[in-house]
Design a protein around this motif. Structure first.
Motif, short mmCIF file in Angstrom:
data_model
loop_
_atom_site.label_atom_id
_atom_site.label_comp_id
_atom_site.label_asym_id
_atom_site.label_seq_id
_atom_site.Cartn_x
_atom_site.Cartn_y
_atom_site.Cartn_z
N PRO A 153 0.94 -1.15 0.05
CA PRO A 153 -0.11 0.03 0.29
C PRO A 153 0.80 1.34 0.06
O PRO A 153 2.14 1.14 0.27
CB PRO A 153 -0.78 -0.10 1.27
CG PRO A 153 -0.86 -1.52 1.57
CD PRO A 153 0.38 -2.10 1.19
N ARG A 154 0.12 2.43 -0.78
CA ARG A 154 1.03 3.54 -0.77
C ARG A 154 2.30 3.67 -1.85
O ARG A 154 2.54 4.86 -1.85
CB ARG A 154 1.40 4.36 0.61
CG ARG A 154 0.51 3.96 1.98
CD ARG A 154 0.78 4.96 2.94
NE ARG A 154 2.27 4.48 3.51
CZ ARG A 154 2.48 4.11 4.66
NH1 ARG A 154 1.41 3.41 5.49
NH2 ARG A 154 3.55 3.63 5.29
N GLN A 155 2.28 2.69 -2.56
CA GLN A 155 3.30 2.82 -3.66
C GLN A 155 2.62 3.78 -4.66
O GLN A 155 1.65 3.50 -5.16
CB GLN A 155 3.63 1.42 -4.06
CG GLN A 155 4.68 1.34 -5.06
CD GLN A 155 5.56 0.25 -5.46
OE1 GLN A 155 4.78 -0.92 -5.22
NE2 GLN A 155 6.70 0.05 -5.74
N GLN A 156 3.50 4.71 -5.01
CA GLN A 156 2.90 5.54 -6.12
C GLN A 156 3.00 4.86 -7.42
O GLN A 156 3.65 4.36 -7.98
CB GLN A 156 4.07 6.85 -6.06
CG GLN A 156 3.60 8.07 -6.89
CD GLN A 156 2.40 8.69 -6.45
OE1 GLN A 156 2.28 9.41 -5.74
NE2 GLN A 156 1.02 8.89 -7.32
N ALA A 157 1.48 5.32 -7.89
CA ALA A 157 1.62 4.74 -9.31
C ALA A 157 2.01 6.06 -10.52
O ALA A 157 2.06 7.20 -10.09
CB ALA A 157 0.02 4.65 -9.67
N THR A 295 -2.60 -5.44 -0.98
CA THR A 295 -2.08 -4.44 -1.59
C THR A 295 -3.36 -3.91 -2.68
O THR A 295 -3.68 -2.72 -2.53
CB THR A 295 -0.99 -4.40 -2.36
OG1 THR A 295 0.08 -4.87 -1.50
CG2 THR A 295 -0.61 -3.24 -3.07
N VAL A 296 -4.16 -5.03 -3.22
CA VAL A 296 -5.25 -4.62 -4.13
C VAL A 296 -6.44 -4.15 -3.37
O VAL A 296 -6.88 -2.93 -3.59
CB VAL A 296 -5.73 -6.18 -4.84
CG1 VAL A 296 -7.15 -5.95 -5.57
CG2 VAL A 296 -4.48 -6.35 -5.74
N ASP A 297 -6.58 -4.56 -2.10
CA ASP A 297 -7.73 -3.89 -1.27
C ASP A 297 -7.40 -2.45 -0.96
O ASP A 297 -8.21 -1.57 -0.94
CB ASP A 297 -7.95 -4.70 0.07
CG ASP A 297 -8.41 -6.14 -0.14
OD1 ASP A 297 -9.18 -6.34 -1.41
OD2 ASP A 297 -7.94 -7.00 0.58
N TRP A 298 -6.32 -2.18 -0.66
CA TRP A 298 -5.86 -0.65 -0.27
C TRP A 298 -6.04 -0.17 -1.74
O TRP A 298 -6.52 1.12 -1.45
CB TRP A 298 -4.36 -0.63 -0.10
CG TRP A 298 -4.10 0.53 0.57
CD1 TRP A 298 -4.02 1.25 1.88
CD2 TRP A 298 -3.40 1.65 -0.42
NE1 TRP A 298 -4.00 2.54 1.77
CE2 TRP A 298 -3.24 2.69 0.69
CE3 TRP A 298 -3.05 1.89 -1.41
CZ2 TRP A 298 -2.82 4.37 -0.01
CZ3 TRP A 298 -2.71 3.20 -2.11
CH2 TRP A 298 -2.70 4.29 -1.29
N PHE A 299 -5.70 -0.26 -2.66
CA PHE A 299 -5.62 0.42 -4.02
C PHE A 299 -7.42 0.58 -4.22
O PHE A 299 -7.80 1.62 -4.89
CB PHE A 299 -5.26 -0.18 -5.28
CG PHE A 299 -3.79 0.55 -5.38
CD1 PHE A 299 -3.57 1.42 -6.02
CD2 PHE A 299 -2.64 -0.22 -4.77
CE1 PHE A 299 -2.11 1.74 -6.45
CE2 PHE A 299 -1.35 0.16 -4.67
CZ PHE A 299 -1.30 1.49 -5.64
#
Length: 316
Positions: A153-157, A295-299
């Protein structure tokens, strides 16, 4: 300890600061001018790692330093290698000179794909060797920690989903899958790309710092990665399956030519047994399936806040 974290406002840096605080240490965020945010719960020192004077000042105000700051990118640094060379090489030397002057323990984050011929990998790996030189001949106490592809989570796209400057595997695949767009894979995704949960990266970095602070300078690199490897295509298929399981339509995979600076079908699997030297059992690392689901849930929860679907994909 009061621990200076260069690049402490970045993706990995935030997790490192949280890990430090959870262990009773006091993070001191050191980040580039204009990037440091006033809303951080920790003290912030603004500065540029290329500035030797400011790096020495950082060392004068803390008990240890974890050096994360760098110019990132594989293909992004090939057409203009100078910023990566200047920042990563000189910044790394400034870090080493600063900890040498004040006799501070430190940790340097190494790049996982150290064998690749791109400006990022070359400059980062050169500093890894400088660390060994300083430890051997200058008496420094710095441990090298080599990290493969960190995700979470929080990784910038990157565009068109968010303003990130470097395209990272995980946010690129997740955003496309959630937006209903084909998932684009360079080289067909045949590259082996070891993925590691960002929280485990932070845990290894802080444990390696505590090891150095206790007087143990390791004669090897601590490698942080999974016990089993996956190709980028396998990671993409996992993400797509996770999105489908959450009610999203299945998207296709689109194969693109290999990017400059990358090597197809090549990887060096992390020697995870080195984690034992800093008190971490490799089997305790978060699995790819569990970490990617989180991570998918966070996005999904942060659509419209951290990233958004471009107008074309949204049908506007």
């Amino acid at each position: 300890m009061k621990v200076g974290v260069t690049g402490g406002n970045g993706f990995i840096g935030r997790y490192v600061c949280e890990e430090l605080a959870s262990r009773g240490h006091v993070p001191l965020v050191f980040d580039h001018r204009g990037r440091a945010e006033s809303g951080l719960p920790w003290e912030v020192m603004r500065g540029d790692i290329r500035d030797a004077t400011v790096m020495t000042e950082l060392a004068a105000h803390c008990d240890a330093i974890i050096h994360l700051a760098a110019v990132l990118g594989t293909q992004e640094t090939i057409t203009n290698p100078r910023p990566a060379a200047e920042t990563n090489l000189m910044g790394g030397l400034n870090f080493l000179e600063a900890v040498a002057q004040y006799d501070l323990p430190g940790v340097y984050i190494c790049v996982g794909n150290h064998w690749m011929d791109n400006s990022y990998s070359i400059s980062k790996t050169a500093v890894e060797r400088f660390v060994r030189m300083f430890n051997a001949h200058r008496g420094t106490r710095v441990n090298n920690v080599r990290v493969v592809n960190a995700y979470g989570p929080r990784q910038q796209a990157a565009p068109p989903f968010a303003p990130g400057k470097v395209r990272k595997i995980t946010p690129a695949v997740i955003c496309r899958a959630l937006a209903g767009m084909p998932v684009e894979l360079y080289g067909g995704g045949t590259q082996v790309s070891d993925m590691v949960w960002v929280g485990d990266v932070a845990r290894a970095l802080v444990s390696s710092l505590e090891t150095a602070a206790a007087g143990e300078v390791l004669d090897h690199v601590v490698e942080v990665g999974p016990t089993t490897s996956s190709t980028i295509r396998e990671v993409a298929e996992l993400v797509i399956d996770l999105c489908v399981a959450r009610g999203y339509e299945r998207v296709p995979i689109a194969d693109l030519p290999m990017r400059p600076g990358e090597t197809p079908d090549t990887a060096v699997t992390a020697q995870t047994k080195t984690l034992l030297s800093v008190g971490i059992e490799p089997s305790s690392l978060v699995s790819l399936e569990e970490g990617m689901a989180r991570t998918v849930d966070w996005f999904i929860e942060n659509r419209g806040v951290h990233w958004n679907v471009p107008d074309v994909a949204a049908g506007a």
